[in-house]
Design an enzyme around this catalytic site. Structure first.
Site, PDB file in Angstrom:
ATOM      1  N   LYS A 173       0.838  -1.200   0.000  1.00  0.00           N
ATOM      2  CA  LYS A 173       0.000   0.000   0.000  1.00  0.00           C
ATOM      3  C   LYS A 173       0.880   1.260   0.000  1.00  0.00           C
ATOM      4  O   LYS A 173       2.087   1.179  -0.159  1.00  0.00           O
ATOM      5  CB  LYS A 173      -0.967  -0.031   1.183  1.00  0.00           C
TER       6      LYS A 173
HETATM    7  C1  LIG Z   1      -5.216  -4.526   1.397  1.00  0.00           C
HETATM    8  C2  LIG Z   1      -6.677  -4.363   1.492  1.00  0.00           C
HETATM    9  C3  LIG Z   1      -7.409  -4.759   2.611  1.00  0.00           C
HETATM   10  C4  LIG Z   1      -6.798  -5.543   3.745  1.00  0.00           C
HETATM   11  O1  LIG Z   1      -5.705  -4.935   4.270  1.00  0.00           O
HETATM   12  P1  LIG Z   1      -4.770  -5.725   5.309  1.00  0.00           P
HETATM   13  O2  LIG Z   1      -4.060  -4.613   6.014  1.00  0.00           O
HETATM   14  O3  LIG Z   1      -3.874  -6.570   4.471  1.00  0.00           O
HETATM   15  O4  LIG Z   1      -5.640  -6.527   6.189  1.00  0.00           O
HETATM   16  C5  LIG Z   1      -8.763  -4.475   2.666  1.00  0.00           C
HETATM   17  N1  LIG Z   1      -9.369  -3.855   1.646  1.00  0.00           N
HETATM   18  C6  LIG Z   1      -8.714  -3.479   0.539  1.00  0.00           C
HETATM   19  C7  LIG Z   1      -9.447  -2.764  -0.537  1.00  0.00           C
HETATM   20  C8  LIG Z   1      -7.357  -3.741   0.417  1.00  0.00           C
HETATM   21  O5  LIG Z   1      -6.706  -3.395  -0.701  1.00  0.00           O
END
Ligand SMILES: *Cc1c(COP(=O)(O)O)cnc(C)c1O
Length: 390
Positions: free
Chosen positions: A190
């Site tokens: 991210k």
């Molecule tokens: C990455 C992601 C999540 C989950 O994030 P984590 O921190 O890995 O649990 C949830 N929703 C979306 C849209 C994502 O891209």
């Protein structure tokens, strides 16, 4: 030649030093650094409160619990998302349904939502929670969604896992202006990372204390919240069933340090998006379309094959780019087509816009440390692939 990943964290010496400092401090589990990270991130997104947890999936789960989602309730989200946006409802024993996407933005479509709500009202099947996902970093039309929330009485949780630092026409994503809770992810792919990590921001004091309590087993040490008078300094009460979803000091130290670079991260992502646009506009592709008035955080750079202009298919383009060391990816396989959701009754054809989008979409590499030369190499490889395949 080295291959180019689709996403990659950027961790520098300053980040390493902050984590080492946390490691040598008195606290390793949730402590003062977590509180500082909560305060700093909330301030950055314009929210009053933040609750840091181990990942965004936990933040989504706690958000659903804090809004009292349970068996018999419904949560609606976009089919074009990571499975976690829907799974959070299943953890609470609630039903999931989806709202098809706007083919221009790939985000949950407010017009489709309005129609589906009118229908659900007649049938008595209105959702308790709707989870719009700011796909690729582009904010959803939150004004329209918030107006519908008002009209139909559901709560909104924004899944802003892609959208730390994104901006709406009049506010920042996460400020709480258009939703009860906003969830961020700090997974390494991210925009900024804490290793694993997530945050739930809100403007509501009561929801905030609920989130804080649910993160730690449902336990309170606040005498005002207890059923009985404290029996001494050691005393705490478990008021409800919560979880151990805490973030460590090490994660928070990394998160805080990364937050200090967020503006640079966002700026570079926008530059990369602009460079891609200038290099790719002649190819038979549909390039990302950001609504005027909003700012994307550019988590993803999604291209779509333009079927009207080429016979090349997505699978062939994906394979050709992989062979050239450009490690493209696909976001997302529509959630309702996952075997788990098919077992719950969903079928191909249920959400045609998300399915059509998925058939042609490809995420090009996009990360802070990409050089202009990397971007040019990706664009050249894409152009060469079309030359070889057509
Ligand atoms: C990455 C992601 C999540 C989950 O994030 P984590 O921190 O890995 O649990 C949830 N929703 C979306 C849209 C994502 O891209």
């Amino acid at each position: 030649m080295n291959s180019i990943p689709y996403a990659r964290q950027y961790v520098d010496a300053e980040d390493v030093a902050s984590v080492v400092e946390a490691l040598q401090s008195d606290w390793l589990t949730q402590g003062p650094t977590v509180r500082r990270f909560e305060a700093s991130l909330s301030e950055r997104v314009g929210a009053r409160y933040g609750t840091a947890v181990g990942n965004a999936t936990q933040a989504l789960h706690l958000s659903c619990l804090a809004l009292e989602l349970g068996p018999g309730d419904r949560l609606w989200t976009s089919p074009n998302t990571f499975v976690a946006s829907a799974n959070c409802a299943r953890y609470c024993g609630a039903q999931v349904d989806f709202v098809d996407i706007d083919p221009a933005t790939y985000n949950l479509c407010p017009k489709t939502l309005a129609k589906k709500l009118a229908d659900a009202k007649r049938r008595g099947t209105l959702p308790k929670i709707v989870v719009p996902v700011h796909f690729g970093g582009q904010p959803c039309d939150m004004r329209a969604i918030a107006a519908l929330a008002e009209e139909y009485g559901f709560s909104v949780i924004e899944d802003a896992s892609h959208a730390v630092g994104a901006e709406l026409e009049d506010s920042r994503v996460g400020s709480g202006r258009y939703s009860r809770i906003t969830v961020f992810s700090f997974h390494p792919v991210k925009i900024m990372t804490s290793g694993e990590g997530g945050m739930a921001t809100t403007g509501d004091a009561e929801l905030h204390s609920r989130l804080q309590r649910l993160r730690t087993h449902g336990i309170t040490r606040d005498a005002a919240a207890m059923r009985s008078a404290p029996e001494g300094g050691w005393y705490y009460e478990q008021l409800e069933l919560g979880f151990n979803y805490r973030m460590t000091e090490l994660q928070a130290a990394l998160g805080l340090s990364q937050l200090g670079k967020l503006d640079r991260f966002l700026l570079r992502r926008r530059e990369i998006a602009d460079l891609y646009r200038s290099l790719l506009h002649d190819l038979p592709l549909v390039l990302p379309n950001v609504r005027t008035g909003v700012k994307s955080a550019w988590h993803l750079y999604v291209i779509k094959i333009d079927r009207a202009r080429t016979g090349v298919n997505r699978r062939a383009l994906y394979d050709a780019l992989q062979r050239k060391g450009v490690l493209v990816n696909v976001h997302y396989i529509p959630v309702h087509l996952q075997p788990y959701y098919r077992d719950l009754g969903f079928r191909r054809g249920d959400f045609p816009e998300a399915e059509r989008y998925y058939a042609d979409a490809l995420s090009l590499p996009m990360y802070f440390a990409m050089t202009d030369e990397d971007v040019r190499r990706v664009a050249r490889a894409t152009s060469d692939a079309f030359g070889e395949l057509h």
